[in-house]
Design an enzyme around this catalytic site. Structure first.
Site, short mmCIF file in Angstrom:
data_model
loop_
_atom_site.label_atom_id
_atom_site.label_comp_id
_atom_site.label_asym_id
_atom_site.label_seq_id
_atom_site.Cartn_x
_atom_site.Cartn_y
_atom_site.Cartn_z
N LYS A 177 32.27 56.39 46.50
CA LYS A 177 33.22 55.60 47.28
C LYS A 177 33.55 56.28 48.61
O LYS A 177 33.78 55.60 49.61
CB LYS A 177 34.52 55.37 46.49
N GLU A 261 44.07 56.32 49.29
CA GLU A 261 44.14 55.06 50.05
C GLU A 261 45.59 54.58 50.10
O GLU A 261 46.36 54.84 49.18
CB GLU A 261 43.32 53.95 49.35
N HIS A 296 41.49 45.45 34.31
CA HIS A 296 40.22 45.56 35.05
C HIS A 296 39.08 44.81 34.39
O HIS A 296 37.92 45.00 34.73
CB HIS A 296 39.86 47.02 35.29
N ARG A 353 24.35 44.72 42.12
CA ARG A 353 23.70 44.04 41.00
C ARG A 353 24.04 42.55 41.05
O ARG A 353 24.90 42.13 41.83
CB ARG A 353 24.25 44.61 39.69
C1 MV4 Z 1 43.41 49.24 44.87
C2 MV4 Z 1 44.57 48.49 44.59
C3 MV4 Z 1 45.60 48.57 45.51
N1 MV4 Z 1 45.49 49.34 46.60
N2 MV4 Z 1 43.35 49.99 45.97
C4 MV4 Z 1 41.22 48.45 40.73
C5 MV4 Z 1 39.78 48.52 40.40
C6 MV4 Z 1 39.17 49.27 41.51
N3 MV4 Z 1 37.85 48.83 41.76
C7 MV4 Z 1 40.07 49.04 42.66
N4 MV4 Z 1 41.31 48.60 42.12
C8 MV4 Z 1 42.41 48.50 42.91
N5 MV4 Z 1 42.36 49.23 44.05
C9 MV4 Z 1 44.36 50.04 46.81
N6 MV4 Z 1 44.28 50.80 47.89
C10 MV4 Z 1 44.61 47.72 43.45
C11 MV4 Z 1 43.52 47.71 42.59
C12 MV4 Z 1 43.62 46.87 41.44
C13 MV4 Z 1 42.73 45.82 41.22
C14 MV4 Z 1 41.69 45.55 42.07
C15 MV4 Z 1 40.82 44.52 41.84
C16 MV4 Z 1 40.99 43.72 40.73
C17 MV4 Z 1 42.00 43.98 39.86
C18 MV4 Z 1 42.88 45.03 40.08
C19 MV4 Z 1 43.93 45.26 39.18
C20 MV4 Z 1 44.79 46.30 39.41
C21 MV4 Z 1 44.62 47.12 40.53
#
Ligand code: MV4
Length: 568
Positions: A177, A261, A296, A353
């Site tokens: 990342k 972040e 998730h 993918r």
């Molecule tokens: C975040 C976020 C809020 N702020 N990044 C969760 C999975 C990972 N791939 C990234 N995720 C998140 N990153 C920042 N800077 C909130 C989430 C997140 C989330 C993102 C996508 C789909 C569902 C989620 C559920 C909780 C938190």
């Protein structure tokens, strides 16, 4: 040992007729493994119109045979595409998947070892050995398992077998990342403000967080999908959270690198489908709204997103294409965005993918993404340009899992005693199971995807709501009942959804739990009796009664019938 799928109950595996264009292709002696000869080149300006989308041009050498290195509904989905293209497909299967649907669907099938994924579906050596033994010249990895494994993609390439997906180099760039953030910064892609290097001290983390502003999110560089993530509200929590995130990342990924972040609270999760050929053409195919998830794990996805208007779609799409180009990306990929309350969108990560939820994009674009993946891997140029992509209608996917909604959504493996599946206008079912098969506990418990399509969102919802009570699964618990609640919910219907939506719905709706469980218990007893009667009459066996029953909509006619009968 060749082809040891079960002797009984096999579907016909006659070789499909060759597609017309295959017969006109040069003889096999001119083929390299997985390579292609392009006999015709159409200038890009000359292509236009939707009719081109469905044409396969003559005289591109396709693959001789494709190994599908996966299981369940996605393996079945890929084999359907192979069958349509006239390409024989090969299944690989673990010990518990001997009678799985993907094995029945394939033209050939080979055992690869024990149930544990490391011994079978994740075992690069065993998968490649099956490819060689079967004479497959290409491998489709599906999703999960080896699909985003750069070492596997490289090993395929080294073995002269075409990996149907991006290069190992693209996967590696997106796998880290921090590296992806550095590259996207160079490419001018908007990403969530934060650091793009490993944090090596609490002091450094404190300075960075103060600059970004709280709340902040600590993330593992090797992560994705939420593992190793920590939300930090204020400076005093930072040091402990950093240490916890680093050790969790070390344990989960063998790599303790963590970065920072700005946290976006209750974001939406919207992703853009991209498609790139190996000639430098890259297009976007519209977005998918994926905010309805739990821990998730996505539960329901739709396309288009109710939030995204044509202007936002174009801007997001152009950013997604920029991301793909920066990664020298080839084949199908997905660019994930977080979207804040003001509709600002930020690059999050790229999935290298085909995704579980690809059917909603297929339905609104009229494209077959697996056909296109195979054609691209065979060296074809994209048969359309960006301006030819027209979105039409609305599609929505329910992920049907074998899990117990009344018991913390724990997996509910076991034998499928009976199965009735929905159909009718605007309904697509991508399933990996059949009645009589036992869902093993060793893998992801996704049984099927029920996808509704309509001319608008309301019609897609109405068709799904109609189809759900037609779906009956006996013997195991499923999350079918959850979708009736979501589809009937006012916030959902008006498109007010974010990544916190499902948890709020589940919390708010617990008052009816006892009544629901009561009804479900009555239905369970009745269905168990039916199951016992049915199996006893058919097989003369001892007919062990199933203790579980569908967790489908509480008022389905199936359950009504079961209850009526149960009271007699
Ligand atoms: C975040 C976020 C809020 N702020 N990044 C969760 C999975 C990972 N791939 C990234 N995720 C998140 N990153 C920042 N800077 C909130 C989430 C997140 C989330 C993102 C996508 C789909 C569902 C989620 C559920 C909780 C938190």
């Amino acid at each position: 040992m060749l082809c040891v799928a079960p002797a009984s109950g096999r579907l016909s595996r006659g070789r499909p007729a060759l597609a017309p264009w295959r017969a006109r292709c040069p003889p096999a002696s001119r083929r390299d493994a997985g390579a292609t000869v392009k006999a015709e080149s159409v200038p890009r300006g000359a292509r236009a119109g939707r009719s081109r989308l469905h044409k396969t041009r003559a005289c591109i050498i396709m693959f001789k045979k494709i190994l599908v290195a996966n299981r369940g509904e996605i393996a079945v989905r890929v084999m359907r595409a192979c069958r349509e293209l006239g390409i024989p497909s090969v299944a690989a299967f673990s010990e518990v998947d001997r009678a799985a649907l993907h094995v029945l669907m394939a033209d050939e099938a080979y055992p690869i070892g024990a149930a544990a994924a490391a011994e079978s579906y994740l075992n690069i050596g065993k998968i490649l050995a099956v490819a060689k033994r079967s004479g497959a010249d290409a491998i489709h990895p599906g999703y999960g398992f080896l699909s985003e494994n750069a070492k596997f993609a490289q090993a395929c390439s080294d073995a002269g077998i075409k990996f149907i997906g991006p290069t190992a180099a693209s996967m590696e760039m997106m796998g880290s990342k921090t590296r992806a953030r550095q590259e996207m910064e160079k490419a001018g892609v908007p990403f969530v403000p934060g650091t793009s290097r490993a944090l090596d001290s609490a002091q450094q983390a404190r300075e960075a967080a103060a600059k970004i502003g709280y709340p902040v999110m600590l993330k593992a560089a090797a992560g994705g999908g939420g593992k190793g993530m920590r939300l930090v509200h204020a400076a005093p929590e930072l040091q402990a959270a950093l240490e916890a995130a680093q050790s969790e990342a070390q344990r989960a990924f063998g790599d303790g690198e963590v970065y920072l972040e700005k946290a976006i609270l209750n974001p939406r999760h919207i992703e853009m489908q991209v498609l790139a050929d190996e000639h430098g053409n890259t297009v976007y195919l519209g977005e998918r709204e994926c905010s309805i998830q739990r821990r998730h794990q996505k539960v329901l996805e739709e396309a288009p997103s109710p939030l995204v208007d044509p202007d936002m779609r174009r801007r997001m799409g152009e950013v997604a294409v920029r991301v793909a180009r920066a990664a020298h990306y080839g084949n199908a990929g997905t660019v994930e965005f977080l979207v804040d309350a003001d509709k600002n969108f930020y690059f999050l990560e790229m999935n290298t993918r085909l995704q579980v939820e690809h059917p909603v994009t297929e339905l609104i674009t009229g494209l077959d993404l697996v056909h296109l993946q195979i054609a691209i891997a065979a060296g074809e140029e994209l048969p359309f340009a960006q301006e030819d992509v027209v979105l039409r209608g609305h599609a929505m996917e329910c992920r049907i899992y074998a899990e117990d909604a009344d018991d913390h959504f724990f997996p509910s493996p076991g034998k499928i005693e009976a199965l009735q599946t929905p159909a009718g206008p605007g309904i697509r079912l991508d399933s990996g199971v059949y009645a009589g098969w036992s869902v093993p506990l060793d893998y992801d418990p996704l049984l099927a995807k029920l996808i509704g399509y309509g001319e608008d969102r309301q019609q897609a919802i109405a068709r799904l709501a109609r189809a759900l009570p037609e779906y009956f699964v006996a013997g195991i618990k499923t999350n079918l009942g959850l979708f009736r609640r979501i589809l009937a919910d006012q916030d959902f219907q008006s498109g007010k959804i974010d990544t916190g939506y499902l948890e709020r719905l589940l919390k708010s709706d617990s008052s009816g739990d006892d009544a629901r469980r009561n009804k479900a218990n009555i239905a369970a007893i009745a269905a168990a009796v039916f199951t016992w009667l049915d199996s006893a009459s058919k097989t003369g066996s001892n007919g062990t009664a199933s203790n579980g029953v569908t967790n489908g909509p509480a008022d389905s006619n199936w359950k009504k019938a079961a209850r009526t009968e149960g009271l007699m």
